[in-house]
Scaffold this motif. Sequence first.
Motif, PDB file in Angstrom:
ATOM      1  N   UNK A 219       0.855  -1.187   0.000  1.00 11.02           N
ATOM      2  CA  UNK A 219       0.000   0.000   0.000  1.00 11.02           C
ATOM      3  C   UNK A 219       0.891   1.236   0.000  1.00 11.02           C
ATOM      4  N   UNK A 220       0.301   2.378  -0.270  1.00 15.84           N
ATOM      5  CA  UNK A 220       1.086   3.610  -0.324  1.00 15.84           C
ATOM      6  C   UNK A 220       1.656   3.989   1.041  1.00 15.84           C
ATOM      7  N   UNK A 221       1.160   3.370   2.113  1.00 15.96           N
ATOM      8  CA  UNK A 221       1.674   3.696   3.447  1.00 15.96           C
ATOM      9  C   UNK A 221       2.733   2.718   3.947  1.00 15.96           C
ATOM     10  N   UNK A 222       2.837   1.519   3.338  1.00 17.43           N
ATOM     11  CA  UNK A 222       3.815   0.552   3.843  1.00 17.43           C
ATOM     12  C   UNK A 222       4.746  -0.001   2.767  1.00 17.43           C
ATOM     13  N   UNK A 223       4.924   0.738   1.675  1.00 16.65           N
ATOM     14  CA  UNK A 223       5.747   0.268   0.564  1.00 16.65           C
ATOM     15  C   UNK A 223       7.212   0.083   0.952  1.00 16.65           C
ATOM     16  N   UNK A 224       7.680   0.729   2.030  1.00 15.49           N
ATOM     17  CA  UNK A 224       9.082   0.604   2.433  1.00 15.49           C
ATOM     18  C   UNK A 224       9.381  -0.699   3.172  1.00 15.49           C
ATOM     19  N   UNK A 225       8.340  -1.372   3.662  1.00 16.40           N
ATOM     20  CA  UNK A 225       8.561  -2.565   4.479  1.00 16.40           C
ATOM     21  C   UNK A 225       7.787  -3.792   4.012  1.00 16.40           C
ATOM     22  N   UNK A 226       6.798  -3.627   3.134  1.00 21.28           N
ATOM     23  CA  UNK A 226       5.905  -4.722   2.769  1.00 21.28           C
ATOM     24  C   UNK A 226       5.974  -5.013   1.279  1.00 21.28           C
ATOM     25  N   UNK A 227       5.847  -6.292   0.944  1.00 23.77           N
ATOM     26  CA  UNK A 227       5.803  -6.694  -0.456  1.00 23.77           C
ATOM     27  C   UNK A 227       5.171  -8.059  -0.570  1.00 23.77           C
ATOM     28  N   UNK A 228       5.072  -8.532  -1.800  1.00 21.38           N
ATOM     29  CA  UNK A 228       4.538  -9.873  -2.011  1.00 21.38           C
ATOM     30  C   UNK A 228       5.678 -10.879  -1.850  1.00 21.38           C
ATOM     31  N   UNK A 229       5.308 -12.080  -1.467  1.00 18.58           N
ATOM     32  CA  UNK A 229       6.299 -13.118  -1.207  1.00 18.58           C
ATOM     33  C   UNK A 229       6.567 -13.936  -2.474  1.00 18.58           C
ATOM     34  N   UNK A 230       7.555 -14.808  -2.400  1.00 20.28           N
ATOM     35  CA  UNK A 230       7.938 -15.648  -3.532  1.00 20.28           C
ATOM     36  C   UNK A 230       6.749 -16.459  -4.037  1.00 20.28           C
ATOM     37  N   UNK A 231       6.565 -16.454  -5.351  1.00 19.68           N
ATOM     38  CA  UNK A 231       5.470 -17.187  -5.974  1.00 19.68           C
ATOM     39  C   UNK A 231       4.191 -16.388  -6.096  1.00 19.68           C
ATOM     40  N   UNK A 232       4.156 -15.186  -5.533  1.00 21.84           N
ATOM     41  CA  UNK A 232       2.946 -14.365  -5.597  1.00 21.84           C
ATOM     42  C   UNK A 232       3.061 -13.346  -6.729  1.00 21.84           C
ATOM     43  N   UNK A 233       1.904 -12.862  -7.168  1.00 21.04           N
ATOM     44  CA  UNK A 233       1.873 -11.817  -8.186  1.00 21.04           C
ATOM     45  C   UNK A 233       0.825 -10.781  -7.807  1.00 21.04           C
TER      46      UNK A 233
END
Length: 197
Positions: free
Chosen positions: A138-152
């Motif tokens: 999200x625009x508020x947690x882009x510095x710490x959060x992402x999708x994991x391996x195998x996700x899109x």
Amino acid sequence: MKKGVSPTFTAIVAIVVAIVVVGASVYTYQQFLAYSAKTSAVVSTTSTTPRHTLKYDPTNKTVFITLVTLSSGPTFNFNGTDFGSMVIYVPAGWNLYITFINQESLPHNLNLIANDTATPNSPNIASDGKILLTIGASSSDYETTGIMSGQSASGLYTDIQPGIYWLACGIAGHAESGMWVVLVASSNVTTPYVVIS
């Protein structure tokens, strides 16, 4: 007297879960390879064909961009490229439908940035420009959060204005470590294409 779950049962469940997760990751990657071969959305790095057309729909002026973080190649990369060596050219005023696939063990996300600097030079990508679209966070947690391996994850940005942009991972330090691609929107471009230097 209550009976607990046996360690053998717990180990068997853990092994089954691991097999399912690995199988899903392999299947997702194989689906991606089949898709990329069909659509030319993933760029080949052969020197004999330096310019690669992207999939697009001229009727609704939409370019389809697929970027993948690969577990091989540079540590932080998109489609095996890093530090802006991939340049995507799109017609100004068109829409971008961007799909991001993570195949690396670390979490990653993807951001479209109207950049103020030639290269990312801050751990926070917002320090180097304006974030226009965030995919996989999200625009508020882009510095710490992402999708994991195998996700899109996918996102749509409409009516891209003329200019030079980045597509970069927003997790702190990832873009600065090479995880970014250049995107050029121009009225001189009529067919979307990619060049790798």
